[in-house]
Design an enzyme around this catalytic site. Structure first.
Site, PDB file in Angstrom:
ATOM      1  N   LYS A  65     -20.249  14.167 -36.891  1.00 16.87           N
ATOM      2  CA  LYS A  65     -19.264  14.109 -35.807  1.00 16.87           C
ATOM      3  C   LYS A  65     -19.747  13.306 -34.596  1.00 16.87           C
ATOM      4  CE  LYS A  65     -16.869  18.414 -36.934  1.00 16.87           C
ATOM      5  NZ  LYS A  65     -16.327  19.680 -36.413  1.00 16.87           N
ATOM      6  N   ASP A 102     -10.722  19.563 -32.791  1.00 10.46           N
ATOM      7  CA  ASP A 102     -11.274  20.911 -32.995  1.00 10.46           C
ATOM      8  C   ASP A 102     -10.814  21.881 -31.896  1.00 10.46           C
ATOM      9  OD1 ASP A 102     -12.677  20.420 -35.344  1.00 10.46           O
ATOM     10  OD2 ASP A 102     -14.446  19.703 -34.266  1.00 10.46           O
ATOM     11  N   GLY A 127     -22.610  30.961 -27.667  1.00 10.12           N
ATOM     12  CA  GLY A 127     -23.153  29.768 -28.305  1.00 10.12           C
ATOM     13  C   GLY A 127     -23.044  28.571 -27.378  1.00 10.12           C
ATOM     14  N   ALA A 128     -23.896  27.586 -27.602  1.00 17.03           N
ATOM     15  CA  ALA A 128     -23.888  26.402 -26.735  1.00 17.03           C
ATOM     16  C   ALA A 128     -24.269  25.153 -27.522  1.00 17.03           C
ATOM     17  CB  ALA A 128     -24.830  26.610 -25.556  1.00 17.03           C
ATOM     18  N   GLY A 130     -23.034  22.153 -30.690  1.00 18.35           N
ATOM     19  CA  GLY A 130     -21.990  21.143 -30.816  1.00 18.35           C
ATOM     20  C   GLY A 130     -20.604  21.733 -31.002  1.00 18.35           C
ATOM     21  N   ARG A 152     -28.163  32.316 -26.795  1.00 23.32           N
ATOM     22  CA  ARG A 152     -29.542  32.791 -27.031  1.00 23.32           C
ATOM     23  C   ARG A 152     -30.531  31.990 -26.182  1.00 23.32           C
ATOM     24  NH1 ARG A 152     -31.414  32.312 -33.156  1.00 23.32           N
ATOM     25  NH2 ARG A 152     -31.078  30.114 -32.662  1.00 23.32           N
ATOM     26  N   GLY A 234     -12.168  31.818 -38.415  1.00 28.51           N
ATOM     27  CA  GLY A 234     -11.808  30.461 -38.030  1.00 28.51           C
ATOM     28  C   GLY A 234     -10.980  29.669 -39.035  1.00 28.51           C
TER      29      GLY A 234
END
Ligand code: ATR
Length: 267
Positions: A65, A102, A127-128, A130, A152, A234
């Site tokens: 991506k 997305d 989460g951080a 992509g 985290r 998802g």
């Protein structure tokens, strides 16, 4: 017959061909939609060859991506914000435009299929990586009251928070009060759930996992147990991002709900 393809590695289990054939049936047209396995050092060449050979549009999945956004001649604002593209569009002059559906896929699944409007809501993103970077701008565009990001590795949450003008919080300091909690970490399919206090889920109307499986994910199970009123996986996001790509290529907006239902998995 117009030709489309999804590029990734691995790609054998991609549901995209099945999804796009259902969209084509809705539109009443016949299209080809193929899976293409690629490699990092061959990806740019493969894409160029695909479009030179008459390809009308491509989807791009992991791990290409970021490369997809970089190789395009033009990049949409939301693909630039995401630093990544999942959709390549051939423009009338032959140039390639990179876009990213997305985030709107996530937003339309939540707001339309699940009937959960986001305006004025308090949103927590876990989460951080992509996947999270790709959805933050479209979530902000819905005018939530607040978006908090926790990861985290806190520094990565802080960096995204600065870029998008939202708040970052350490996972162990999170409190309840969120209407929507989105899991964008990559451990869920392996049974790994982000370590947040169980109290965070109390009073949460919807806990949404960007990952999906044949049954509820580990995150869905943990969130339900801790008091989230509804959970979702998802699969709906997958179908909705595909529908947005299809619309960009063909100008036809597929109905996503029957496609999610036909895939017949737990959402
Ligand atoms: P993706 O493209 O799927 O987002 P990524 O960029 O590698 O993949 O990011 C993975 C994300 O999942 C990160 O936020 C990662 O946390 P770290 O930044 O601390 O690595 C998170 N993640 C993966 N496994 C996890 C686990 N077991 N518990 C909590 N977070 C996890």
């Amino acid at each position: 017959t117009p030709l489309y393809a999804v590029f990734g590695n691995p790609i054998a289990h991609s549901k995209s061909p099945q999804i796009h054939q259902m969209f084509a049936a809705q539109e009443g047209v016949s299209v080809r939609y193929e899976r293409r396995l690629s490699q990092p050092d061959a990806f740019a060449r493969d894409i160029a060859a695909f479009f030179a050979g008459g390809g009308a549009g491509a989807n791009v999945t992991l791990p290409f991506k970021i490369q997809a956004a970089e190789l395009a001649h033009e990049t949409s604002p939301r693909a630039r914000a995401a630093g990544a593209a999942n959709t390549l569009i051939r423009l009338s002059d032959g140039l390639i435009l990179a876009d990213n559906t997305d985030g709107i896929g996530l937003v339309s699944d939540i707001t339309q299929n699940l009937g959960f409007p986001l305006a004025g809501k308090r949103i927590l993103i876990l989460g951080a990586g992509g996947a999270v970077r790709g959805v933050l701008q479209p979530l902000l565009d819905e005018n939530p009251a607040e978006i908090v990001i926790a990861n985290r590795t806190h520094e990565k949450a802080q960096a995204l928070a600065r870029q998008f003008g939202i708040a970052a919080e350490q996972t162990d300091r999170l409190k309840n009060g969120f209407d929507l909690i989105v899991n964008g970490t990559s451990g869920s399919l392996g049974g790994q759930v982000p370590a947040v206090p169980a109290a965070v889920y109390a009073g949460c109307a919807l806990a949404y996992d960007m990952a999906y499986g044949d049954t509820a994910t580990a995150f869905q199970t943990a969130a339900a147990l801790a008091g989230a009123a509804h959970t979702a996986g998802g699969l709906g996001m997958l179908v909705c991002q595909a529908a947005a790509s299809y619309r960009l290529w063909r100008g036809f907006a597929p109905d996503t709900a029957p496609v999610v239902a036909a895939l017949g998995k737990a959402v």
